[in-house]
Design a protein around this motif. Sequence first.
Motif, PDB file in Angstrom:
ATOM      1  N   ASP A 219      18.413 -36.074  24.475  1.00  0.00           N
ATOM      2  CA  ASP A 219      17.261 -35.540  23.750  1.00  0.00           C
ATOM      3  C   ASP A 219      17.198 -34.027  23.891  1.00  0.00           C
ATOM      4  O   ASP A 219      16.835 -33.317  22.950  1.00  0.00           O
ATOM      5  CB  ASP A 219      15.983 -36.178  24.283  1.00  0.00           C
ATOM      6  CG  ASP A 219      14.776 -35.882  23.414  1.00  0.00           C
ATOM      7  OD1 ASP A 219      14.798 -36.266  22.224  1.00  0.00           O
ATOM      8  OD2 ASP A 219      13.813 -35.279  23.912  1.00  0.00           O
ATOM      9  N   ALA A 220      17.563 -33.519  25.070  1.00  0.00           N
ATOM     10  CA  ALA A 220      17.569 -32.071  25.290  1.00  0.00           C
ATOM     11  C   ALA A 220      18.591 -31.377  24.401  1.00  0.00           C
ATOM     12  O   ALA A 220      18.375 -30.239  23.967  1.00  0.00           O
ATOM     13  CB  ALA A 220      17.861 -31.761  26.755  1.00  0.00           C
ATOM     14  N   VAL A 221      19.705 -32.036  24.116  1.00  0.00           N
ATOM     15  CA  VAL A 221      20.686 -31.459  23.190  1.00  0.00           C
ATOM     16  C   VAL A 221      20.048 -31.265  21.823  1.00  0.00           C
ATOM     17  O   VAL A 221      20.138 -30.187  21.209  1.00  0.00           O
ATOM     18  CB  VAL A 221      21.935 -32.358  23.086  1.00  0.00           C
ATOM     19  CG1 VAL A 221      22.847 -31.880  21.951  1.00  0.00           C
ATOM     20  CG2 VAL A 221      22.703 -32.365  24.405  1.00  0.00           C
ATOM     21  N   ALA A 222      19.386 -32.309  21.320  1.00  0.00           N
ATOM     22  CA  ALA A 222      18.776 -32.236  19.992  1.00  0.00           C
ATOM     23  C   ALA A 222      17.665 -31.204  19.947  1.00  0.00           C
ATOM     24  O   ALA A 222      17.614 -30.357  19.038  1.00  0.00           O
ATOM     25  CB  ALA A 222      18.253 -33.609  19.584  1.00  0.00           C
ATOM     26  N   LYS A 223      16.759 -31.244  20.918  1.00  0.00           N
ATOM     27  CA  LYS A 223      15.610 -30.345  20.903  1.00  0.00           C
ATOM     28  C   LYS A 223      16.015 -28.902  21.192  1.00  0.00           C
ATOM     29  O   LYS A 223      15.517 -27.966  20.580  1.00  0.00           O
ATOM     30  CB  LYS A 223      14.565 -30.800  21.920  1.00  0.00           C
ATOM     31  CG  LYS A 223      14.091 -32.228  21.766  1.00  0.00           C
ATOM     32  CD  LYS A 223      13.446 -32.494  20.424  1.00  0.00           C
ATOM     33  CE  LYS A 223      12.872 -33.891  20.360  1.00  0.00           C
ATOM     34  NZ  LYS A 223      13.856 -34.968  20.449  1.00  0.00           N
ATOM     35  N   GLY A 224      16.918 -28.733  22.168  1.00  0.00           N
ATOM     36  CA  GLY A 224      17.314 -27.388  22.557  1.00  0.00           C
ATOM     37  C   GLY A 224      18.107 -26.656  21.504  1.00  0.00           C
ATOM     38  O   GLY A 224      18.121 -25.422  21.472  1.00  0.00           O
TER      39      GLY A 224
ATOM     40  N   THR B 171      10.497 -23.818  25.207  1.00  0.00           N
ATOM     41  CA  THR B 171      11.174 -24.201  23.963  1.00  0.00           C
ATOM     42  C   THR B 171      12.649 -23.823  24.011  1.00  0.00           C
ATOM     43  O   THR B 171      13.479 -24.437  23.330  1.00  0.00           O
ATOM     44  CB  THR B 171      10.489 -23.518  22.771  1.00  0.00           C
ATOM     45  OG1 THR B 171       9.114 -23.907  22.737  1.00  0.00           O
ATOM     46  CG2 THR B 171      11.154 -23.882  21.453  1.00  0.00           C
ATOM     47  N   TYR B 172      12.986 -22.844  24.803  1.00  0.00           N
ATOM     48  CA  TYR B 172      14.335 -22.297  24.884  1.00  0.00           C
ATOM     49  C   TYR B 172      14.961 -22.745  26.206  1.00  0.00           C
ATOM     50  O   TYR B 172      14.434 -22.428  27.278  1.00  0.00           O
ATOM     51  CB  TYR B 172      14.287 -20.766  24.811  1.00  0.00           C
ATOM     52  CG  TYR B 172      13.493 -20.272  23.630  1.00  0.00           C
ATOM     53  CD1 TYR B 172      14.120 -19.870  22.460  1.00  0.00           C
ATOM     54  CD2 TYR B 172      12.095 -20.240  23.671  1.00  0.00           C
ATOM     55  CE1 TYR B 172      13.393 -19.441  21.365  1.00  0.00           C
ATOM     56  CE2 TYR B 172      11.358 -19.819  22.588  1.00  0.00           C
ATOM     57  CZ  TYR B 172      12.007 -19.427  21.439  1.00  0.00           C
ATOM     58  OH  TYR B 172      11.273 -19.014  20.345  1.00  0.00           O
ATOM     59  N   PHE B 173      16.088 -23.459  26.137  1.00  0.00           N
ATOM     60  CA  PHE B 173      16.708 -23.961  27.364  1.00  0.00           C
ATOM     61  C   PHE B 173      17.035 -22.817  28.302  1.00  0.00           C
ATOM     62  O   PHE B 173      17.087 -22.987  29.535  1.00  0.00           O
ATOM     63  CB  PHE B 173      17.980 -24.745  27.030  1.00  0.00           C
ATOM     64  CG  PHE B 173      19.225 -23.896  26.961  1.00  0.00           C
ATOM     65  CD1 PHE B 173      19.953 -23.612  28.100  1.00  0.00           C
ATOM     66  CD2 PHE B 173      19.658 -23.352  25.763  1.00  0.00           C
ATOM     67  CE1 PHE B 173      21.096 -22.820  28.055  1.00  0.00           C
ATOM     68  CE2 PHE B 173      20.801 -22.571  25.697  1.00  0.00           C
ATOM     69  CZ  PHE B 173      21.519 -22.298  26.845  1.00  0.00           C
ATOM     70  N   GLU B 174      17.268 -21.622  27.743  1.00  0.00           N
ATOM     71  CA  GLU B 174      17.716 -20.493  28.545  1.00  0.00           C
ATOM     72  C   GLU B 174      16.729 -20.129  29.649  1.00  0.00           C
ATOM     73  O   GLU B 174      17.128 -19.656  30.717  1.00  0.00           O
ATOM     74  CB  GLU B 174      17.958 -19.265  27.648  1.00  0.00           C
ATOM     75  CG  GLU B 174      19.171 -19.382  26.738  1.00  0.00           C
ATOM     76  CD  GLU B 174      18.837 -19.934  25.362  1.00  0.00           C
ATOM     77  OE1 GLU B 174      19.660 -19.810  24.444  1.00  0.00           O
ATOM     78  OE2 GLU B 174      17.726 -20.501  25.204  1.00  0.00           O
ATOM     79  N   SER B 175      15.426 -20.327  29.402  1.00  0.00           N
ATOM     80  CA  SER B 175      14.422 -19.878  30.380  1.00  0.00           C
ATOM     81  C   SER B 175      14.562 -20.613  31.710  1.00  0.00           C
ATOM     82  O   SER B 175      14.724 -19.989  32.767  1.00  0.00           O
ATOM     83  CB  SER B 175      13.021 -20.075  29.800  1.00  0.00           C
ATOM     84  OG  SER B 175      12.855 -19.330  28.608  1.00  0.00           O
ATOM     85  N   ALA B 176      14.474 -21.940  31.680  1.00  0.00           N
ATOM     86  CA  ALA B 176      14.606 -22.709  32.917  1.00  0.00           C
ATOM     87  C   ALA B 176      16.014 -22.591  33.486  1.00  0.00           C
ATOM     88  O   ALA B 176      16.204 -22.613  34.714  1.00  0.00           O
ATOM     89  CB  ALA B 176      14.248 -24.169  32.671  1.00  0.00           C
TER      90      ALA B 176
END
Length: 578
Positions: free
Chosen positions: A489-494, A156-161
Amino acid sequence: MSTNSPFKVASIQFNPKINRRNTNISSLIKLIQEAAENGAKLIVTPEMATTGYHYLDRSTISPYVDTIPGFTTAKLSQIAKEYQTYIVIGMAEYDMTSGLYYNSAALVGPEGYIGKYRKIHQWVIENYWSCWGDLGCSVFETELGNISMIICQDSTYFESARLAAVNGADILCFPTNSSGSSISLLQHWAEINGLYVISANRSNTEEDFHMVGLSAVWSPKGEKLAESPYSDIEDESKDNPQILYAEVDPSLYVNSAKERILERRIETYKELMLFLGPWDYTKNTTSRHIHAASIQYEPIIGDKDANLKKVKELIYDQVKDDINLIVLPELTLVGPLETSKQNDIAPYSETDDGPSVFEMKKLAEEIKTYLVFGFVEKSGVKFYNTAVLISPDGEVIGKHRKIHLNNWDESWATPGYQISVTPVDGFGRVGMMIGYDATFPEVAGVLAVKRADLICIPSSWSGEYGTDISMNQKIFPKPYPNGAITTWDAVAKGSQSYTIVANFVGTKRHYKGRSGIYNLDQNYLNDQTVIASENQEEVLMNDFKTMKTDWWLDQERLILTRRTDYYKTLVTSFPPII
């Protein structure tokens, strides 16, 4: 020593029985051996694969935890040695030194135990017995490549990957127990970070919580290499284990997304380290109704008058009267100018009160809407690729200077250095980025920290990043429209911010269109993502309400559960040069 040859990987979709650790381990060993016998050199199992998932306190899970290394890793190390393979096992860990429990994943290989990961971002149930992970996101060097692990809710958090990628990972292993949400962003993080992602899920129901299967392997290009079937709650075969195979090609470890990581502007991301918890007095607390428009057209490069005329015609002909926000493409009235000399850009540049800005101020005031547009800004002896937010009163109230320059503007533009949000009374908090900025998830992350309700992206995209969203649509009550792109989409979700993208079309420069207005998540049944065509001039419109609070995740929950103590690498370090 490492291999350069393609090799087989396996994702084991396995459904453990709760409170039956020894039985689960015995079943897992058979499946892992089968995968190894079939040539898999890396095998990934689901989250909590040895115990099952639902435990309500420490006492209920205490008979089933294990140390790492310990009994479980010793058993799997024997298989790894015999078959010369690597195995990732999701399990409940007991730390002998502290007596604490963790939701963990362990990696073993031909030489035995290699390392572990403790889940950083936890879901509700684990919090009753498990401590939050305290080891960060390590990367382990193996003969197959550099392997990292994260677990379920971490995605859910972009930071992890991103931490895995910045730390030098080639492969991201992802044990999960997912009803759909945690696997819905894996394609995005694979493509943005240039990683192979191997996801292992469950497919059954435990304590009224149904997991949907769809274990998958994603390539560094965001391509789906393999996927297990969707598991419906009524499916009688949902308890059956499955082994999914795919091929990993080490030659793809070096890729454009990995190269982009070297372009990160870490000095601009420092605010990722801020924890703005429940006492954040700058955040908006009122939901706003937004009716937004994205203007998509073919630019006439360098002709401000012609482009202004085209913009006005599209707005007058197609924009509805109740639109309260319009976003226009990057360098709106000149188009993406390709030049290698700063002297060549000077005739197209202007200051904040130049003629293009003046015309856009008049337009915003005339149609009574907020307007975002881009221009070549001159400030002293420097030039910037800039976007501004203009109010319905015809005033410039916000500005963003493009931070990450690409091959057509880096020769003349000075990069910006600030990521900011503009609070607008009665409207919300507006963030901006420009084009290539969107490929760096740190930008959206900072905008989330600053509580942006909306993110506007003037763009000039021609397909050089991003890919079509190809996640299995069965996990979404309302499917994604054709043409939706992973990057935006990653901008919106992240960030949990509605995202409005305006792009060009045109065969001369091969612009790909697909302007979009991206919803926060497809599980919001009353909202939708809308996407423009690939080759037609048009006005794309969508209306929505900001600040969703009727689902398991919103920006407030995202902010309150970020683990900033483990994000420091993102703002202080660069990855090894590849």
